[in-house]
Scaffold this motif. Structure first.
Motif, mmCIF file in Angstrom:
data_model
loop_
_atom_site.group_PDB
_atom_site.id
_atom_site.type_symbol
_atom_site.label_atom_id
_atom_site.label_comp_id
_atom_site.label_asym_id
_atom_site.label_seq_id
_atom_site.Cartn_x
_atom_site.Cartn_y
_atom_site.Cartn_z
ATOM 1 N N MET A 1 0.470 12.480 2.915
ATOM 2 C CA MET A 1 0.572 12.152 1.048
ATOM 3 C C MET A 1 0.090 12.861 0.531
ATOM 4 O O MET A 1 -1.815 13.541 1.045
ATOM 5 C CB MET A 1 0.044 10.798 0.442
ATOM 6 N N SER A 2 0.249 13.533 -0.601
ATOM 7 C CA SER A 2 -1.285 14.440 -1.681
ATOM 8 C C SER A 2 -0.669 14.349 -2.773
ATOM 9 O O SER A 2 0.177 13.831 -2.939
ATOM 10 C CB SER A 2 -0.479 15.907 -1.475
ATOM 11 N N ALA A 10 4.129 11.018 -2.184
ATOM 12 C CA ALA A 10 3.613 9.226 -1.250
ATOM 13 C C ALA A 10 4.440 9.385 -0.700
ATOM 14 O O ALA A 10 6.157 8.852 -0.714
ATOM 15 C CB ALA A 10 3.080 8.422 -2.441
ATOM 16 N N GLU A 11 4.851 9.134 1.250
ATOM 17 C CA GLU A 11 5.547 8.761 1.672
ATOM 18 C C GLU A 11 5.454 7.502 1.852
ATOM 19 O O GLU A 11 4.882 6.723 2.507
ATOM 20 C CB GLU A 11 5.944 9.902 3.000
ATOM 21 N N GLY A 39 3.085 2.446 4.262
ATOM 22 C CA GLY A 39 3.127 4.564 3.562
ATOM 23 C C GLY A 39 4.016 4.282 5.412
ATOM 24 O O GLY A 39 3.817 3.479 5.946
ATOM 25 N N LYS A 40 4.354 5.869 4.913
ATOM 26 C CA LYS A 40 4.870 6.472 6.779
ATOM 27 C C LYS A 40 4.388 6.828 7.425
ATOM 28 O O LYS A 40 3.064 6.613 7.629
ATOM 29 C CB LYS A 40 5.959 7.066 5.852
ATOM 30 N N GLU A 41 4.745 6.235 8.351
ATOM 31 C CA GLU A 41 3.395 5.747 9.657
ATOM 32 C C GLU A 41 2.087 5.285 9.237
ATOM 33 O O GLU A 41 1.558 5.979 9.959
ATOM 34 C CB GLU A 41 3.973 7.707 9.676
ATOM 35 N N GLY A 43 0.863 4.907 6.934
ATOM 36 C CA GLY A 43 -0.059 5.931 5.844
ATOM 37 C C GLY A 43 -0.595 4.783 5.291
ATOM 38 O O GLY A 43 -0.035 3.737 4.452
ATOM 39 N N LYS A 44 -1.813 5.596 4.474
ATOM 40 C CA LYS A 44 -2.742 4.676 3.791
ATOM 41 C C LYS A 44 -2.164 4.944 1.760
ATOM 42 O O LYS A 44 -2.842 5.031 1.302
ATOM 43 C CB LYS A 44 -4.124 5.198 3.918
ATOM 44 N N ILE A 45 -1.231 4.141 1.309
ATOM 45 C CA ILE A 45 -0.694 4.654 0.655
ATOM 46 C C ILE A 45 -1.155 3.631 -0.549
ATOM 47 O O ILE A 45 -1.082 4.216 -2.198
ATOM 48 C CB ILE A 45 1.287 3.557 0.209
ATOM 49 N N LYS A 47 -4.338 3.902 -1.920
ATOM 50 C CA LYS A 47 -4.841 5.199 -2.239
ATOM 51 C C LYS A 47 -4.030 6.176 -3.974
ATOM 52 O O LYS A 47 -5.380 6.345 -4.571
ATOM 53 C CB LYS A 47 -5.325 6.709 -1.267
ATOM 54 N N THR A 115 14.029 5.776 4.269
ATOM 55 C CA THR A 115 11.843 6.747 4.147
ATOM 56 C C THR A 115 12.085 7.137 2.655
ATOM 57 O O THR A 115 13.195 7.796 2.667
ATOM 58 C CB THR A 115 11.541 7.032 4.892
#
Length: 116
Positions: A1-2, A10-11, A39-41, A43-45, A47, A115
């Protein structure tokens, strides 16, 4: 994510898990299901995501479910699939809406994920 100046990437995984009930409940509902946005894998979405609104079929009590903390998931019982609009509000103020087809299969469990 960026994230950039005016962009959020956001993945995410969006999907559902449904368990076939051995016997329909008193209302004739045949599945216990959960729809989610993660979140993919792992991930801390959270945020990047401020809230997620699942817009369930109008026959559900409180069909617009707004979630502001993880897990972004709704669990219900049902007997048929339907299209679920999902509104995502990002922490930078941007919003987007996805549509997810929650499908329930007769006589068996079913899980699906996409995804993006």
């Amino acid at each position: 994510m960026s994230d950039g100046d005016n962009e959020v990437v956001a993945e995410i995984d969006i999907g559902h898990e449904a368990t076939w009930l051995e016997r329909p409940d008193d209302s004739g509902l045949t599945h216990r299901w959960t729809i989610y946005l993660r979140g993919k894998e792992g991930g801390k979405i959270e945020k990047y995501i401020k809230s997620v609104t699942f817009k369930l079929h109008e026959t559900f009590p409180k069909p617009h479910r707004v979630l502001e903390t993880v897990p972004f998931a709704i669990t219900e019982n049902g007997y048929a699939g339907f299209l679920v609009p999902i509104e995502i509000v990002f922490r930078n103020g941007l919003t987007t809406e996805l549509k997810y087809e929650l499908q329930l299969l007769t006589g068996r469990d079913c899980n699906a994920k996409r995804t993006g």
